[in-house]
Design an enzyme around this catalytic site. Sequence first.
Site, PDB file in Angstrom:
ATOM      1  N   ASN A   9       0.957  -1.251  -0.070  1.00  0.00           N
ATOM      2  CA  ASN A   9      -0.180  -0.162  -0.011  1.00  0.00           C
ATOM      3  C   ASN A   9       0.946   1.317   0.058  1.00  0.00           C
ATOM      4  OD1 ASN A   9      -1.776   1.883   0.438  1.00  0.00           O
ATOM      5  ND2 ASN A   9      -2.067   1.391   2.618  1.00  0.00           N
ATOM      6  N   LYS A  11      -0.125   4.197   0.017  1.00  0.00           N
ATOM      7  CA  LYS A  11      -0.469   5.497   0.414  1.00  0.00           C
ATOM      8  C   LYS A  11      -0.410   6.666  -0.550  1.00  0.00           C
ATOM      9  CE  LYS A  11       0.590   3.654   4.598  1.00  0.00           C
ATOM     10  NZ  LYS A  11       0.683   3.644   6.187  1.00  0.00           N
ATOM     11  N   HIS A  96      -9.462   1.047   5.443  1.00  0.00           N
ATOM     12  CA  HIS A  96      -8.054   1.286   5.810  1.00  0.00           C
ATOM     13  C   HIS A  96      -8.124   2.178   7.020  1.00  0.00           C
ATOM     14  CE1 HIS A  96      -3.902   2.233   6.285  1.00  0.00           C
ATOM     15  NE2 HIS A  96      -3.466   1.301   5.761  1.00  0.00           N
ATOM     16  N   GLU A  98      -6.240   4.752   8.148  1.00  0.00           N
ATOM     17  CA  GLU A  98      -6.427   5.977   7.775  1.00  0.00           C
ATOM     18  C   GLU A  98      -7.484   6.443   7.222  1.00  0.00           C
ATOM     19  OE1 GLU A  98      -2.750   5.552   5.420  1.00  0.00           O
ATOM     20  OE2 GLU A  98      -1.598   5.080   7.135  1.00  0.00           O
ATOM     21  N   GLY A 174       2.567   2.159  10.507  1.00  0.00           N
ATOM     22  CA  GLY A 174       3.536   3.512  10.289  1.00  0.00           C
ATOM     23  C   GLY A 174       4.135   3.588  11.597  1.00  0.00           C
ATOM     24  N   SER A 214       3.814  -2.526  10.170  1.00  0.00           N
ATOM     25  CA  SER A 214       5.246  -2.268  10.123  1.00  0.00           C
ATOM     26  C   SER A 214       5.831  -3.538   9.967  1.00  0.00           C
ATOM     27  CB  SER A 214       5.607  -2.008  11.500  1.00  0.00           C
ATOM     28  OG  SER A 214       5.017  -0.563  12.062  1.00  0.00           O
TER      29      SER A 214
HETATM   30  C1  PEP Z   1      -0.722  -0.019   5.968  1.00  0.00           C
HETATM   31  O1  PEP Z   1      -0.670   1.141   5.450  1.00  0.00           O
HETATM   32  O2  PEP Z   1      -1.634  -0.675   5.737  1.00  0.00           O
HETATM   33  C2  PEP Z   1       0.707  -0.369   6.831  1.00  0.00           C
HETATM   34  C3  PEP Z   1       0.299  -1.528   7.335  1.00  0.00           C
HETATM   35  O3  PEP Z   1       1.565   0.358   6.986  1.00  0.00           O
HETATM   36  P1  PEP Z   1       3.047  -0.045   7.515  1.00  0.00           P
HETATM   37  O4  PEP Z   1       3.423  -1.266   7.086  1.00  0.00           O
HETATM   38  O5  PEP Z   1       4.010   1.380   7.188  1.00  0.00           O
HETATM   39  O6  PEP Z   1       2.562   0.066   8.956  1.00  0.00           O
END
Ligand code: PEP
Length: 252
Positions: A9, A11, A96, A98, A174, A214
Amino acid sequence: MRRKFIVGNWKMHKGPADADSFADGLKRALAGKNAAVDVGIAPPFLSLPAVVARLKHTGIQVAAQNLHAEASGAFTGEVSGEMLRQAGVAYCLVGHSERRQLFGETDAHAETKVLACFRSGLLPILCVGETLSEREAGHERDVVTRQLTAALGKLQADQVPSVTIAYEPVWAIGTGKTASPLQAQEMHATIRGWLEASFPAFVARSTRLQYGGSVKGSNAAELLRMPDIDGALVGGAALNMEDFLQIIAAAG
Ligand code: PEP
């Protein structure tokens, strides 16, 4: 029977030129490799056409990060599932964290967006997950079960295996904090248990559950080894070719 599925993803990163060059690199790196793993990327809307064109006939899947529930109409700034299908997109993220946290999306939006995916022929990747305070209060299972019930509870059983469910604890997205493999497995087992209780047995057996939060090259293998973790939804580490390839290799 469930093939691992790794999705990046991006973003709001990588405009059309950067996205095209990354997709080209990914296509070259995966040519003839990792046939046992399904791979996808979710670029921003504007970069989708370049990525779809670049990845045609490669087997690498292209996902959008969002869609509007209606097919068309006076919804300035929005993009429908029908438009995404017309552009050659196969998958779409729904709910998601966010979108939920920064753009006010609710369980009701997730439900209508999953239905919009089915109406338009997109395959949904439904994101669920609890916040830190919900986990600290011991409510994480209730929250995830509520999100699943709202978004998927009214689907026909044979629709559900087309949905990929991504468990993404909000506190791990994140932040550099990853759920431990056992914490992640525990929630994945809860999700599979919910599928078992809600639909005929084939649904729980065949629906893919991704972990997100992460995920990196260094922790992917131990997460992906868990029995109910069928893949990963990757944010930050999917922006870097070497890291993303390491995660894909860990799934193979
Ligand atoms: C995500 O945006 O779905 C995500 C898991 O981000 P990250 O891997 O950066 O934590």
